[in-house]
Scaffold this active site. Structure first.
Site, mmCIF file in Angstrom:
data_model
loop_
_atom_site.group_PDB
_atom_site.id
_atom_site.type_symbol
_atom_site.label_atom_id
_atom_site.label_comp_id
_atom_site.label_asym_id
_atom_site.label_seq_id
_atom_site.Cartn_x
_atom_site.Cartn_y
_atom_site.Cartn_z
ATOM 1 C CE1 TYR A 1 4.306 7.217 -1.563
ATOM 2 C CE2 TYR A 1 4.627 5.903 0.420
ATOM 3 C CZ TYR A 1 4.200 6.011 -0.889
ATOM 4 O OH TYR A 1 3.652 4.931 -1.518
ATOM 5 C CD GLU B 1 1.408 6.554 -3.569
ATOM 6 O OE1 GLU B 1 2.228 5.635 -3.708
ATOM 7 O OE2 GLU B 1 1.093 7.327 -4.488
#
Ligand code: GDP
Ligand code: MN
Length: 377
Positions: A101, A185
């Site tokens: 992530y 993201e």
């Protein structure tokens, strides 16, 4: 404004971040053709501006073009957290070795950006942060210095990401700066079984204040995601869609915000913010009412006006004339106070519309609107 995954990955690719080959369509027939072009096996992905698509059944592997058509048909039209799927993306499947992530987000309180990274990607980061906070690294980024290779190495190290991700971290920062984003993201950023680093999913939120130089996005050019917000913006209204069932109209941003609080205090949820400002014209009232009434979630509407320069009789007049053009389909509670309140109330009493009720206090009006919404729910 949030971008769709396929738009985000377009930006990633332009800045040299590797993404799987993919194409977008709104037709299941075409999905079959695309799957054929991509080599048969594909991942079919719902294009909606919300996360958690995988869990909701909006990301599915299809073994061949026929299965891709079938899967696309299932996913198109699906509802994911209140978003209807209008298009799907078909992507070449990736052989995942590890999922990470990475994101950059504006930290308003600190006046900086924050790099958030974790070697435990794939699932929702909020979940990882809640259960294993030590697995999520947070590294402040000075906007003037940005993410240099050294900074990227620091982020990767803090999160336990492999050194090959450093290059992606630098490029992702370039996406944020060049595209005027407030958030970028990638979840998951993957290492393939062959050792390549690929962005498998992308989320980008653009800064609406930079809309003038990012005209490329937003089909309607307004930067509004919500159809109702777009319609309201086209009419020049100060409208923000919320998730509740009590429509709210007021004059002055402060009063409208207090009204939202009072509605919430009555155990109901406001459906929107709408500030008609100093205008009390029938046109503004009609425009506001028509936008609010076309929200299917709205069960009752509350008009809360404190008459100042714009007196209550003018507002009442505006409401009565608006009701000539807008068919009222839900109960409307009006609270008028301040300048010429008595005259305003008399005008509404005289009109005696069966769906219009009056209340003299803000609390009383909110309570009534909340009760009416609960009764029609
Ligand atoms: P999200 O649920 O909205 O975050 O959608 P994602 O695009 O992140 O997909 C959810 C999950 O599906 C990912 O975390 C992956 O585990 C999986 N997934 C997506 N694309 C592929 C792929 O090409 N190959 C494999 N094996 N899994 C994938
Ligand atoms: Mn994801």
């Amino acid at each position: 404004m949030d971008l769709y995954e396929h738009q985000a990955r377009e930006l990633f690719a332009e800045h040299g971040i590797v993404v799987p080959r993919a194409e977008v369509t709104d037709s299941s027939k075409e999905a079959r053709e695309i799957a054929r072009r991509l080599g048969g096996r594909v991942v079919v992905k719902a294009q909606v501006k919300t996360g958690g698509r995988g869990k909701a059944g909006g990301v599915k592997l299809a073994a061949d073009p026929a299965a891709a058509e079938l899967t696309a048909r299932q996913i198109l039209g699906m509802d994911i957290k209140g978003h209807t799927v209008g298009t799907v993306m078909l992507a070449e499947p990736v052989d995942i070795g590890a999922e990470f992530y990475v994101s950059y987000v504006l930290d308003r309180a600190a006046g900086r950006f924050l790099a958030i990274a974790s070697a435990e990607g794939g699932m929702e980061i909020e979940e990882v942060a809640a259960t294993r906070p030590e697995a999520v690294a947070r590294v402040p980024v000075d906007p003037a210095e940005g993410v240099t290779s050294a900074k990227a190495a620091e982020i990767a190290e803090a999160a336990g990401l492999p050194p090959q991700t450093v290059d992606v971290l630098v490029r992702l920062w370039e996406v944020l700066v060049r595209e005027d984003a407030l958030l970028v993201e990638v979840n998951p950023l993957v290492r393939t079984a062959q050792g390549h680093i690929l962005a498998l999913d992308g989320k980008v939120t653009l800064d609406d204040n930079a809309q003038f130089r990012q005209a490329r996005w937003g089909a309607d050019g307004t930067g509004h995601d919500d159809a109702l917000e777009a319609a309201a913006a086209a009419k020049g209204l100060n409208y923000v869609k919320l998730d509740g069932e009590v429509g709210v109209i007021g004059n002055g941003a402060g009063l409208v915000m207090s009204t939202l609080d009072v509605v919430a205090g009555c155990g109901a949820r406001p459906a929107n913010f709408l500030d008609i400002g100093g205008g009390a014209s029938a046109q503004v009232m009609a425009d506001g009412l028509s936008v609010i009434l076309s929200d299917p979630d709205v069960k009752s509407v509350l008009v809360n006006v404190f008459g100042g320069i714009t007196a209550c009789d003018a507002v009442a007049d505006g409401i009565v004339r608006a009701l000539d053009t807008v068919r009222l389909t839900k109960p409307l509670v009006v609270r008028l106070d301040g300048n010429n309140a008595a005259r305003g109330r008399a005008i509404l009493d005289g009109h005696a519309h069966p769906l219009v009720q009056q209340a003299t206090t803000m609390d009383g009006a909110a309570e009534r609107a909340a009760r009416l919404a609960a009764a029609t729910a």
